[in-house]
Write a protein that holds these residues in place. Sequence first.
Motif: not given
Length: 466
Positions: A434-437, A440-443
């Motif tokens: 849920q957080l990376v959705l 996007p930069l974190l993904l």
Amino acid sequence: MTPVVDSSWFYWAVGVAIGLPICLVALTELRVALTRRSSGLARPVGMIRNYVLPLAALLLLLVKATEVPAQATPVRIVSTVLGFVVLVLVLSGLNATFFQGAPEGSWRNRLPSIFLDVARFVVIAVGLAIIFSYIWGANVGGLFTALGITSIVLGLTLQNSVGQIISGLLLLFEQPFRIGDWVDTPSARGRVVEVNWRATHIDTGSGLQIMPNSVLAAASFTNLSRPTGEHTLSVTTEFGETDPPDDVCRLLERVAADLPQLRPGAVPTSAVAGAGEYQTSIPLRSPADAALAKTTFLRWIWYAARRSGLRLGGVEDDFATPERVERSLRIVAPTLRLNDSDRETLLAGARLTRYGADETIQSPGQIPTRMTFIVNGRVRLVAKRVDGAVVPVRTVDAGDFIGSTALTREPVTSGAYAVDEVTVLQVDREHMEQLVLRKPLLLQDIGRTIEERDDDVRRALAAAGD
């Protein structure tokens, strides 16, 4: 005038002149053959060739060829020298025949050296008695009688001391332990470092225990090193009576299976002992590993029990308070690009826990179910070669993370273990997805980290020659 060929001395002289060279050549060839085979009989055969045969030929020439009387001093001197040489030959032959190259574990190999010394003394005494009695006509019967009476008197006077020595010698002959074995006696537990005819020296780790062999012969003790590779450590632990026994046994077996002292191929077992107690059996490579294995096991289960929510010693874990979780989220916030709202959201899915020094946090090939963020301490990443050897990759510390493939549901290529006590914040896969959705930069950061870790593993394995 009597012809020379009719004289008895002629045949003796001719026999010695012909037989001596032939015997010397035969014994020379035999000794060379035995030497090539590294046989212990080469030395006795050499003594026969170099000393016994020439002295015997000289004695025959004196007595038979020149007909010198046997009571003459030259004959007695040669006979005495020959008797000494034969005595030495008998001792050398017995040693080469019975004790040199004795099979491992046979009674000849186990025979203590003091028994050999006593046997040699007896053979020498009997041999000298025969030489002086038959060659010089000495009366040795009175000497043996006096020695026998003296031995009886000394035996009665020193029967307790002699009995202890004999008990010790019998213990040496049986050899229930050897140098390097670990023994557990009523008064000491440790490694045998020296064994002599009087006492056994045991290294207890806190000093050297000198134990008379007679005490060991009269006592019951355990040789922890026999059978070889069969030593098992038994550890008793206590959990809360309401903790599920199956969960506790699985925890104990899992922690014991990670011990570096565990015997290769062996499987530890745990069983309920009653009243909240559990008995864990850990097969070890050697009794020397028992102390370290026990301390490491007890230290690791303290951390593992708290991570699993089990009450070791009946004590609840109160480490993961909301305040500590909140502070931990602030530490990892830059890594996860968290704002205040994100931290509030992650509070429900974050879990704060600890690992002990050298404890495994992640194994190579494992598919993580959560991402682990380091709050305090250091974690070493390692790779495993084809032959099972562990290769260090890199060390990560506070603010970094492991288990990044939890999002991709792929096995990790590197393992991880704690260098010292490590505090980590673990976030479940669902909350991370849920957080990376939303970020996007974190993904992208996580994907880049996965690639970097894989490259590090490949370089480490290549440098190790795998």
